[in-house]
Design a protein around this motif. Structure first.
Motif, PDB file in Angstrom:
ATOM      1  N   ARG A  84       0.826  -1.216   0.000  1.00 20.44           N
ATOM      2  CA  ARG A  84       0.000   0.000   0.000  1.00 20.44           C
ATOM      3  C   ARG A  84       0.857   1.261   0.000  1.00 20.44           C
ATOM      4  NH1 ARG A  84      -3.890  -3.613   2.056  1.00 20.44           N
ATOM      5  NH2 ARG A  84      -6.048  -2.871   1.730  1.00 20.44           N
ATOM      6  N   VAL A  85       2.098   1.156   0.525  1.00 13.36           N
ATOM      7  CA  VAL A  85       2.935   2.356   0.589  1.00 13.36           C
ATOM      8  C   VAL A  85       4.033   2.401  -0.465  1.00 13.36           C
ATOM      9  CG1 VAL A  85       2.476   2.890   3.008  1.00 13.36           C
ATOM     10  CG2 VAL A  85       4.343   1.313   2.429  1.00 13.36           C
ATOM     11  N   VAL A  86       4.492   1.235  -0.942  1.00  9.80           N
ATOM     12  CA  VAL A  86       5.566   1.264  -1.952  1.00  9.80           C
ATOM     13  C   VAL A  86       5.083   0.788  -3.316  1.00  9.80           C
ATOM     14  CG1 VAL A  86       7.354   0.918  -0.197  1.00  9.80           C
ATOM     15  CG2 VAL A  86       6.454  -1.062  -1.450  1.00  9.80           C
ATOM     16  N   GLY A  87       3.841   0.342  -3.406  1.00  9.30           N
ATOM     17  CA  GLY A  87       3.324  -0.161  -4.673  1.00  9.30           C
ATOM     18  C   GLY A  87       3.388  -1.669  -4.732  1.00  9.30           C
ATOM     19  N   LEU A 118      13.685   4.558  -1.347  1.00  7.30           N
ATOM     20  CA  LEU A 118      12.247   4.520  -1.066  1.00  7.30           C
ATOM     21  C   LEU A 118      11.708   5.895  -0.711  1.00  7.30           C
ATOM     22  CD1 LEU A 118      12.410   1.325   1.171  1.00  7.30           C
ATOM     23  CD2 LEU A 118      11.520   1.430  -1.164  1.00  7.30           C
ATOM     24  N   ALA A 119      12.557   6.927  -0.895  1.00  3.32           N
ATOM     25  CA  ALA A 119      12.181   8.281  -0.463  1.00  3.32           C
ATOM     26  C   ALA A 119      10.974   8.826  -1.208  1.00  3.32           C
ATOM     27  CB  ALA A 119      13.380   9.221  -0.627  1.00  3.32           C
ATOM     28  N   GLU A 120      10.785   8.396  -2.459  1.00  2.00           N
ATOM     29  CA  GLU A 120       9.671   8.914  -3.254  1.00  2.00           C
ATOM     30  C   GLU A 120       8.382   8.112  -3.060  1.00  2.00           C
ATOM     31  OE1 GLU A 120      10.042  11.772  -4.871  1.00  2.00           O
ATOM     32  OE2 GLU A 120      12.088  11.751  -4.043  1.00  2.00           O
ATOM     33  N   THR A 121       8.424   7.093  -2.234  1.00  5.30           N
ATOM     34  CA  THR A 121       7.216   6.296  -1.973  1.00  5.30           C
ATOM     35  C   THR A 121       6.512   6.836  -0.731  1.00  5.30           C
ATOM     36  OG1 THR A 121       8.239   4.682  -0.476  1.00  5.30           O
ATOM     37  CG2 THR A 121       8.469   4.276  -2.840  1.00  5.30           C
ATOM     38  N   LEU A 151       6.129   5.187   1.887  1.00  5.54           N
ATOM     39  CA  LEU A 151       6.652   4.534   3.076  1.00  5.54           C
ATOM     40  C   LEU A 151       7.225   5.564   4.041  1.00  5.54           C
ATOM     41  CD1 LEU A 151       7.434   2.030   4.698  1.00  5.54           C
ATOM     42  CD2 LEU A 151       9.517   1.850   3.315  1.00  5.54           C
ATOM     43  N   PHE A 152       7.958   6.548   3.487  1.00  7.27           N
ATOM     44  CA  PHE A 152       8.558   7.571   4.329  1.00  7.27           C
ATOM     45  C   PHE A 152       7.943   8.928   4.044  1.00  7.27           C
ATOM     46  CE2 PHE A 152      12.157   4.478   4.141  1.00  7.27           C
ATOM     47  CZ  PHE A 152      12.119   4.129   5.473  1.00  7.27           C
ATOM     48  N   ASP A 153       7.640   9.633   5.122  1.00 10.14           N
ATOM     49  CA  ASP A 153       7.162  11.007   4.982  1.00 10.14           C
ATOM     50  C   ASP A 153       8.333  11.970   4.895  1.00 10.14           C
ATOM     51  OD1 ASP A 153       4.073  10.723   5.511  1.00 10.14           O
ATOM     52  OD2 ASP A 153       5.087   9.449   6.980  1.00 10.14           O
ATOM     53  N   ARG A 154       9.467  11.580   5.442  1.00  6.26           N
ATOM     54  CA  ARG A 154      10.695  12.361   5.308  1.00  6.26           C
ATOM     55  C   ARG A 154      11.889  11.400   5.319  1.00  6.26           C
ATOM     56  NH1 ARG A 154       7.631  15.875   4.683  1.00  6.26           N
ATOM     57  NH2 ARG A 154       7.572  18.007   5.535  1.00  6.26           N
ATOM     58  N   VAL A 155      12.809  11.608   4.376  1.00  4.78           N
ATOM     59  CA  VAL A 155      14.143  11.014   4.476  1.00  4.78           C
ATOM     60  C   VAL A 155      15.076  12.197   4.648  1.00  4.78           C
ATOM     61  CG1 VAL A 155      15.958   9.704   3.330  1.00  4.78           C
ATOM     62  CG2 VAL A 155      13.580   8.983   3.086  1.00  4.78           C
ATOM     63  N   PHE A 156      15.612  12.350   5.856  1.00  4.71           N
ATOM     64  CA  PHE A 156      16.401  13.533   6.198  1.00  4.71           C
ATOM     65  C   PHE A 156      17.730  13.547   5.445  1.00  4.71           C
ATOM     66  CE2 PHE A 156      14.047  12.603  10.277  1.00  4.71           C
ATOM     67  CZ  PHE A 156      13.066  13.566  10.071  1.00  4.71           C
ATOM     68  N   ASP A 157      18.382  14.677   5.462  1.00  6.70           N
ATOM     69  CA  ASP A 157      19.686  14.813   4.822  1.00  6.70           C
ATOM     70  C   ASP A 157      20.711  13.955   5.571  1.00  6.70           C
ATOM     71  OD1 ASP A 157      18.667  16.560   2.981  1.00  6.70           O
ATOM     72  OD2 ASP A 157      19.227  18.353   4.136  1.00  6.70           O
ATOM     73  N   ALA A 158      21.702  13.485   4.847  1.00  7.94           N
ATOM     74  CA  ALA A 158      22.775  12.707   5.465  1.00  7.94           C
ATOM     75  C   ALA A 158      23.453  13.540   6.548  1.00  7.94           C
ATOM     76  CB  ALA A 158      23.793  12.280   4.410  1.00  7.94           C
ATOM     77  N   GLY A 159      23.733  12.929   7.667  1.00 12.15           N
ATOM     78  CA  GLY A 159      24.400  13.629   8.761  1.00 12.15           C
ATOM     79  C   GLY A 159      23.468  14.353   9.702  1.00 12.15           C
ATOM     80  N   ALA A 160      22.184  14.364   9.392  1.00  7.29           N
ATOM     81  CA  ALA A 160      21.224  15.037  10.273  1.00  7.29           C
ATOM     82  C   ALA A 160      21.125  14.296  11.606  1.00  7.29           C
ATOM     83  CB  ALA A 160      19.859  15.099   9.603  1.00  7.29           C
ATOM     84  N   ASP A 161      20.759  15.049  12.664  1.00  7.86           N
ATOM     85  CA  ASP A 161      20.498  14.438  13.967  1.00  7.86           C
ATOM     86  C   ASP A 161      19.106  13.820  13.899  1.00  7.86           C
ATOM     87  OD1 ASP A 161      19.465  14.093  16.634  1.00  7.86           O
ATOM     88  OD2 ASP A 161      21.111  15.331  17.369  1.00  7.86           O
ATOM     89  N   LEU A 162      19.051  12.476  13.922  1.00 11.38           N
ATOM     90  CA  LEU A 162      17.781  11.781  13.685  1.00 11.38           C
ATOM     91  C   LEU A 162      16.719  12.175  14.708  1.00 11.38           C
ATOM     92  CD1 LEU A 162      16.125   9.733  12.091  1.00 11.38           C
ATOM     93  CD2 LEU A 162      17.065   7.938  13.553  1.00 11.38           C
ATOM     94  N   VAL A 163      17.092  12.235  15.988  1.00 15.02           N
ATOM     95  CA  VAL A 163      16.105  12.544  17.027  1.00 15.02           C
ATOM     96  C   VAL A 163      15.616  13.983  16.890  1.00 15.02           C
ATOM     97  CG1 VAL A 163      15.713  12.773  19.513  1.00 15.02           C
ATOM     98  CG2 VAL A 163      17.023  10.833  18.628  1.00 15.02           C
TER      99      VAL A 163
END
Length: 540
Positions: free
Chosen positions: A35-38, A57-60, A62-74
C-alpha cells in the motif's frame, strides 16, 4: 507500518526478511507494505526478504521524510513531529488503495515465477498469495488471511529447518571460554603461502574485504599463473554483472605476488595453503617462525593434518590456528577454525572476527584427523564405496542423494575435488589406522589415472570444455568386475537404502565428534554441512 508517519536517515536498510526463515511477514506486513511502496516493489521486497536503502524509497509513501545525510535523527524527527502535530484526521496506511493496472495478470506471472524459483520452500509462494489478498480483499480479511498463513507456515518442517539454521549460525560464533570482549589482534595486511587454486581463492577473500594481501610462491611461473587466474575470476564476475569494473580493479590492486619470504614478514596474518603433507607444512612453518613479525597470526589451511604438530614446528604455538577454507575459497561460505591445544584466546577471537569480515560462517573445531567436515565425509564416502561393491553404480548413488536435496552426490563431488586427494589420505590411513576397512575400488580408479574433472575422467567421463558427467562403461565394468573377483553377489539396492546408509554415516560420525568435544555443539556440525558440503537446507 502501523504508525501514522515514518522518517529515516539515508543509508537505513529497510526490509521484511521473514521469508528467509520460512514465514510470511506478520503483523500486517504483507498487507501494508504494498500500500505504501506499490504492488511490484512491495512484492519483490516481501518475496526476496532483501533490504532496500531508505533513499531508494524516499519517493514512496513509506517515508514522509528522508532527512539529509548527517542530520540528527532525534532532533529532526521531533521537528517533523511538531510540524504535523495538529494534522487531522491522522493518516493510516490501511486506508490506502493498491492501484496497479491488470493486477491479476501480474500476480499470476509472479506465482509462476516464484514457484519455479522457490524449490522445496513453501513460504515464497505464500508471500505472493498474501500480497494478492492485499489487492483483492478488505484490510481486515487480508490481515486474517496473512495471520492464518503465518501460523500454518510456522508448523512446516521447512520453516523449522530455516529457523534452526538462523540460530545455529549465530551460535557458532560463541565460544564458552572466549568472552565477546576478548581483545582481538589488528588485521590490516595479510599474506598467503601458495598461489594455487586454494591460495588464490583465499587471497581474493582478503581483497574483497579491503585487506591488502601478498601471495608467496616458490617459482615465478606458478605465481604468474595464480595471479592470472585471480584476474580472470574477477573479470568473469564483472561479465556476469555482479561486480563493477572499477571495484574489480581496486580488489586486483590489493593483491601482490612475491618469491621472497622477507616480503611478507610484516603481515598481520599469514595463511599457508601448500600441499597437504606434514613435511612440507613443517618446512613452511619453520620459515614463517623466522620471518614473521612478533604477534603475527600463523594460520594453516590444512584439511586433515594435526594442527598441534604444525604449531610445534614454531617457537610460538599460541599464534598458530587452523583456517580451513573450502574450495572454491572465494565462493564457499564455510570456514573451519581449528583451535590447537596452545592457540591463544585472542587469536581465536581474531579468527572469528575475521571470518565475519570476509563474509564466512566460522565454525570452531578441535584437533582431530579431518576436523569436523572431512572426518564425517570420509565415513560418508566409505559407505558410498561399499555400496558400489554390493550392487550400486555411481550414477544411481548420486541421483538418490541429490533427489534428497544434496547439491552434489559423492561421486560427482569426488570428481570435482580430485580423486587423488582422497587416495593420498587413504594411503596415510593404511599406515596409521590399519584396522579401518576400505573398499579397494577408489584406489583402482586412481591407479588408472582417473582423478576426476581435471584429467577428463574419474567416476564419470568428461568431454573437453564440458563439466557434465557422463556414466562410464569402463568404470562400471571395473566395479562389477571387482565384486565378482571378491566373491560378492551383487544385489538390487534401493534409493532408500542408499540415502539411509550415507546420511546415517554422517550422523553417527557427527555424534562421535560431539561426544569427543571436537565440536562445541550439535548445531555447529549442522552449519559445517549446510555451508560447506551442500546438505539440503530444508531438511534441517
Amino acid at each position: 507500518l502501523g504508525c501514522h508517519y515514518r522518517v529515516a536517515l539515508p543509508g537505513a536498510q529497510v526490509g521484511l526478511p521473514e521469508v528467509k526463515i520460512g514465514l510470511v511477514p506478520g503483523a500486517g506486513g504483507t498487507q501494508r507494505l504494498p500500500r505504501v511502496v506499490g504492488l511490484e516493489l512491495g512484492l519483490n521486497m516481501i518475496v526476496s526478504g532483501n533490504p532496500v536503502l531508505s533513499e531508494k524509497l524516499a519517493e514512496t509513501k513509506l517515508f514522509d521524510r528522508v532527512f539529509d545525510a548527517g542530520a540528527d535523527l532525534v532532533a529532526a524527527s521531533v521537528e517533523f513531529a511538531n510540524s504535523i502535530a495538529d494534522v487531522r484526521p491522522l493518516p493510516k496506511v490501511r486506508d490506502l488503495k493498491i492501484d496497479y493496472p491488470n493486477a491479476e495478470a501480474f500476480l499470476q506471472f509472479s506465482r509462476n515465477t516464484v514457484k519455479a524459483m522457490a524449490g522445496p520452500f513453501p513460504a515464497p509462494l505464500e508471500c505472493v498469495e498474501c500480497v494478492a489478498a492485499a489487492v483483492t480483499k478488505k484490510i481486515e480479511d487480508g490481515l486474517a488471511f496473512e495471520r492464518e498463513r503465518f501460523f500454518a507456515l510456522a508448523q512446516t518442517s521447512e520453516s523449522q529447518a530455516l529457523r534452526h539454521a538462523f540460530f545455529a549460525e549465530r551460535a557458532a560464533s560463541k565460544v564458552p571460554d572466549v568472552p565477546s570482549d576478548t581483545p582481538t589482534r589488528t588485521i590490516e595486511r595479510a599474506a598467503v603461502i601458495g598461489a594455487g587454486t586454494m591460495g588464490g581463492g583465499i587471497a581474493m577473500n582478503f581483497a574483497n574485504a579491503g585487506i591488502p594481501v601478498t601471495i608467496l610462491e616458490t617459482k615465478q611461473e606458478a605465481l604468474d599463473k595464480g595471479l592470472a587466474t585471480i584476474r580472470k575470476n574477477y573479470e568473469n564476475t564483472v561479465k556476469k554483472g555482479k561486480l563493477a569494473p572499477e571495484k574489480a580493479q581496486q580488489r586486483i590492486g590489493l593483491i601482490t605476488g612475491t618469491l621472497a619470504y622477507d616480503d611478507i614478514g610484516q603481515a598481520d596474518i599469514v595463511v599457508e595453503a601448500v600441499f597437504e603433507d606434514m613435511e612440507v607444512k613443517g618446512q613452511v612453518f619453520r620459515k614463517l617462525d623466522e620471518v614473521m613479525k612478533p604477534g603475527a597470526i600463523l594460520a594453516s589451511n590444512t584439511s586433515t593434518l594435526d594442527l598441534n604438530r604444525i604449531a610445534d614446528f614454531t617457537s610460538r604455538p599460541q599464534d598458530v590456528i587452523g583456517l580451513h577454507f573450502f574450495s572454491p575459497a572465494n565462493v564457499m561460505k564455510l570456514l573451519e577454525i581449528v583451535r590447537g591445544a596452545k592457540t591463544g584466546k585472542d587469536v581465536l577471537a581474531t579468527a572469528l572476527a575475521l571470518s565475519k569480515k570476509i563474509r564466512k560462517t566460522g565454525v570452531v573445531s578441535g584437533v582431530c584427523d579431518g576436523f569436523i567436515g572431512n572426518r564425517m565425509v570420509e565415513q560418508y564416502l566409505r559407505q558410498a564405496f561399499f555400496l558400489l561393491e554390493e550392487g550400486a553404480l555411481p550414477e544411481q548413488v548420486d541421483k538418490a542423494i541429490e533427489k534428497f536435496g544434496f547439491a552434489m552426490g559423492p561421486f560427482r563431488m569426488s570428481d570435482l575435488a580430485g580423486n587423488d586427494i582422497g587416495w593420498y589420505i587413504r594411503k596415510r590411513r593404511y599406515a596409521e589406522s590399519p584396522e579401518l576397512v576400505y573398499s579397494p575400488i577408489p584406489d583402482r580408479l586412481c591407479e588408472a589415472g582417473r582423478f576426476g574433472q581435471k584429467t577428463g575422467a574419474g567416476w564419470y567421463d568428461y568431454q573437453a570444455g564440458d563439466r557434465k558427467p557422463y556414466p562410464s562403461a569402463l568404470v562400471n565394468d571395473m566395479i562389477t568386475g571387482y565384486s565378482q573377483e571378491a566373491g560378492i553377489e551383487r544385489r538390487t539396492i534401493s534409493d532408500e537404502e542408499i540415502l539411509q546408509r550415507l546420511v546415517f554415516a554422517l550422523t553417527n560420525e557427527g555424534a562421535r565428534i560431539l561426544e569427543e568435544g571436537i565440536a562445541l555443539r550439535a548445531s555447529d556440525i549442522d552449519m559445517v554441512y549446510l555451508t560447506g558440503y551442500g546438505f539440503p537446507l530444508h531438511r534441517g
